[in-house]
Design a protein around this motif. Structure first.
Motif, short mmCIF file in Angstrom:
data_model
loop_
_atom_site.label_atom_id
_atom_site.label_comp_id
_atom_site.label_asym_id
_atom_site.label_seq_id
_atom_site.Cartn_x
_atom_site.Cartn_y
_atom_site.Cartn_z
N PHE A 1 1.79 9.85 6.78
CA PHE A 1 0.35 9.68 6.61
C PHE A 1 0.04 10.05 5.16
N ARG A 2 -0.12 9.02 4.33
CA ARG A 2 -0.34 9.31 2.91
C ARG A 2 -1.07 8.18 2.23
N LEU A 3 -1.63 8.49 1.06
CA LEU A 3 -2.24 7.46 0.23
C LEU A 3 -1.34 7.22 -0.97
N MET A 4 -1.18 5.97 -1.33
CA MET A 4 -0.46 5.65 -2.56
C MET A 4 -1.28 4.65 -3.36
N GLY A 5 -1.36 4.89 -4.65
CA GLY A 5 -2.04 3.94 -5.52
C GLY A 5 -1.12 2.75 -5.76
N ARG A 6 -1.68 1.68 -6.31
CA ARG A 6 -0.86 0.49 -6.55
C ARG A 6 0.29 0.80 -7.49
N ARG A 7 0.02 1.63 -8.51
CA ARG A 7 1.10 1.97 -9.46
C ARG A 7 2.25 2.67 -8.75
N ALA A 8 1.92 3.60 -7.88
CA ALA A 8 2.97 4.33 -7.16
C ALA A 8 3.78 3.37 -6.30
N VAL A 9 3.12 2.42 -5.67
CA VAL A 9 3.84 1.46 -4.81
C VAL A 9 4.75 0.59 -5.65
N GLU A 10 4.23 0.18 -6.83
CA GLU A 10 5.10 -0.63 -7.71
C GLU A 10 6.34 0.14 -8.13
N GLU A 11 6.17 1.42 -8.42
CA GLU A 11 7.34 2.23 -8.79
C GLU A 11 8.27 2.41 -7.59
N LEU A 12 7.67 2.60 -6.41
CA LEU A 12 8.47 2.77 -5.20
C LEU A 12 9.38 1.57 -4.96
N GLU A 13 8.85 0.39 -5.26
CA GLU A 13 9.63 -0.83 -5.02
C GLU A 13 10.85 -0.93 -5.93
N LYS A 14 10.84 -0.15 -7.02
CA LYS A 14 11.99 -0.19 -7.92
C LYS A 14 13.18 0.59 -7.36
N PHE A 15 12.92 1.43 -6.35
CA PHE A 15 14.04 2.13 -5.73
C PHE A 15 14.77 1.09 -4.89
N GLY A 16 15.97 0.73 -5.32
CA GLY A 16 16.62 -0.44 -4.72
C GLY A 16 17.34 -0.18 -3.41
N GLU A 17 17.45 1.08 -2.97
CA GLU A 17 18.31 1.33 -1.81
C GLU A 17 17.81 0.65 -0.54
N MET B 1 -3.45 2.32 -1.04
CA MET B 1 -3.07 2.03 0.34
C MET B 1 -2.87 3.34 1.09
N VAL B 2 -3.40 3.38 2.31
CA VAL B 2 -3.16 4.55 3.16
C VAL B 2 -2.26 4.08 4.30
N THR B 3 -1.20 4.81 4.58
CA THR B 3 -0.36 4.45 5.73
C THR B 3 -0.61 5.46 6.84
N ILE B 4 -0.72 4.95 8.05
CA ILE B 4 -0.99 5.83 9.20
C ILE B 4 -0.37 5.23 10.45
N ASP B 5 0.11 6.07 11.37
CA ASP B 5 0.71 5.59 12.61
C ASP B 5 -0.36 5.02 13.54
N ALA B 6 0.07 4.09 14.37
CA ALA B 6 -0.87 3.41 15.26
C ALA B 6 -1.40 4.31 16.36
N ASP B 7 -0.70 5.43 16.63
CA ASP B 7 -1.10 6.23 17.80
C ASP B 7 -2.24 7.20 17.51
N LEU B 8 -2.77 7.18 16.27
CA LEU B 8 -3.90 8.03 15.89
C LEU B 8 -3.65 9.52 16.11
N GLN B 9 -2.39 9.94 15.97
CA GLN B 9 -2.10 11.37 16.06
C GLN B 9 -2.56 12.08 14.81
N ASP B 10 -2.63 11.31 13.73
CA ASP B 10 -3.08 11.88 12.48
C ASP B 10 -4.59 11.68 12.39
N ASP B 11 -5.27 12.63 11.80
CA ASP B 11 -6.72 12.62 11.79
C ASP B 11 -7.25 11.61 10.78
#
Ligand code: UDP
Ligand code: MG
Length: 344
Positions: free
Chosen positions: A166-182, A99-109
């Motif tokens: 603005f970053r790419l995360m693989g599915r594994r990274a996202v699954e690990e991210l979801e374990k951060f409960g805060e 998954m790539v996340t990017i802002d809607a305003d296209l400030q990032d290339d």
């Protein structure tokens, strides 16, 4: 490696002015990448409507019905940039390799997204987009943002310098991210804690194409303060240090005053008395406020409230077929976004 299934997640809050342009630019990019077999042909754009008050959702919805690359996720109310991002990647992860996340305003290339994919194919679970220069940002935005990264570094928070969301995360990274409960998810601070193989890709940041920033000074300061107090206890240590220093100082002064008394010179002293009352009072209030801030954080975390609430998930639960290609006519497509019927 087989071409990965990519989902580009775009959080949108009152972005009606720029959205049509964003949709066409990203669709063109995705089409190109699919054409070159860089990503799987099932790749999609996922627009997350973060409780916008304008026509943002109507525009997304209309686009979904057309049946192109666009999918949508509508949050029940404004949950904030970070939570909107999280909502998007959580919804997308089952059906995406990365998954790539990017802002809607296209400030990032957006044209560095293919390089993100290359790094991912080389085995990087996280790829950070890093702004090489900030010459198009206003002097004010540039200096405040840069001092923010520096300050965070001093406080021992491990941020990637000049990297926003603005970053790419693989599915594994996202699954690990979801374990951060805060419940206070400051992604820029949390993502580096995940680990895995990572890479950085550099690009120039552009100006916002239309609309205005959704981060006015007040929100920016709140964001920075939140980032610091969520990740670092240095401020509380500083309060302790100031406390200890003033205690030692007062011991010293105490001795000095005793000496003065001993030599019979105690008439004066009103000035020093009143100043120290103010000083100590101020310090105490400040310390108390700071400690309160941390207690407030604990209070928020213990409630375990959901970070966001999904109203409509048109990524995992597509519209029924008859709504997609059924009796929709040219007349329907030419309708003003405001006239479109609501779905549920
Ligand atoms: N955004 C959001 N929810 C909010 C505020 C902002 O989803 O409560 C989105 C916004 O639509 C944009 C991105 O977050 O896509 C970044 O916002 P903006 O460009 O205004 O921030 P800046 O680039 O000025 O820091
Ligand atoms: Mg922006």
């Amino acid at each position: 490696m087989q071409a990965p299934l990519l989902t580009i997640v775009i959080p949108c809050y009152n972005e009606e002015e720029i959205l049509p342009e964003t949709i066409s630019a990203l669709s063109a990019l995705l089409e190109d990448m699919i054409g070159r077999h860089q990503v799987d042909q099932g790749s999609r754009l996922l627009f997350v409507d973060d409780g916008s008050k304008d026509h943002t959702w109507k525009i997304i919805y209309k686009e979904i019905i057309k049946g192109g690359f666009v999918k949508g996720l509508k949050l029940a109310r404004n949950a904030g940039h970070q939570n909107a991002l999280l909502a998007g990647i959580s919804a997308a992860k089952e059906a995406s390799d990365c998954m790539v996340t990017i802002d809607a305003d296209l400030q990032d290339d957006i044209h560095v997204i293919p390089s993100f994919i290359e790094r991912f194919k080389e085995g990087c679970e996280i790829v950070y987009g890093v702004r090489a220069k900030r010459k198009t940002d206003s002097f004010f935005k540039r200096t405040t943002a840069e001092s923010f990264y520096k300050l965070m570094g001093r406080m021992g928070v491990d941020l990637v310098y000049n990297h926003a969301d603005f970053r790419l995360m693989g599915r594994r990274a996202v699954e690990e991210l979801e374990k951060f409960g805060e419940s206070n998810m400051f992604l820029r601070g949390i993502v580096p804690l995940i680990g895995f193989k990572t890479a950085e890709v550099y690009y120039d940041r552009k100006e916002r194409l239309a609309g205005e920033t959704k981060y006015p000074l007040k929100k920016m300061l709140a964001f920075a303060f939140d980032g610091i107090t969520s990740f670092s206890i240095t401020p509380i240590r500083m309060v302790l240090l100031v406390g200890v220093l003033s205690f030692l100082g007062s011991l010293g002064f105490g001795g000095y005053f005793l000496l003065l008394k001993f030599f019979g010179e105690t008439e004066t002293g009103w000035t020093s008395l009143i100043t120290s009352i103010w000083l100590i009072g101020g310090l105490q209030l400040m310390g108390l406020g700071l400690v309160g801030e941390y207690i407030g954080k604990i209070y928020k975390e213990t409630k375990r409230r959901p970070k966001y609430i999904v109203d409509m998930d048109l990524f995992n639960f597509p519209l029924p077929r008859h709504l997609l290609n059924g009796e929709r006519t040219d007349e329907y497509y030419s309708m003003d976004a405001g006239q479109l019927p609501e779905t549920n």
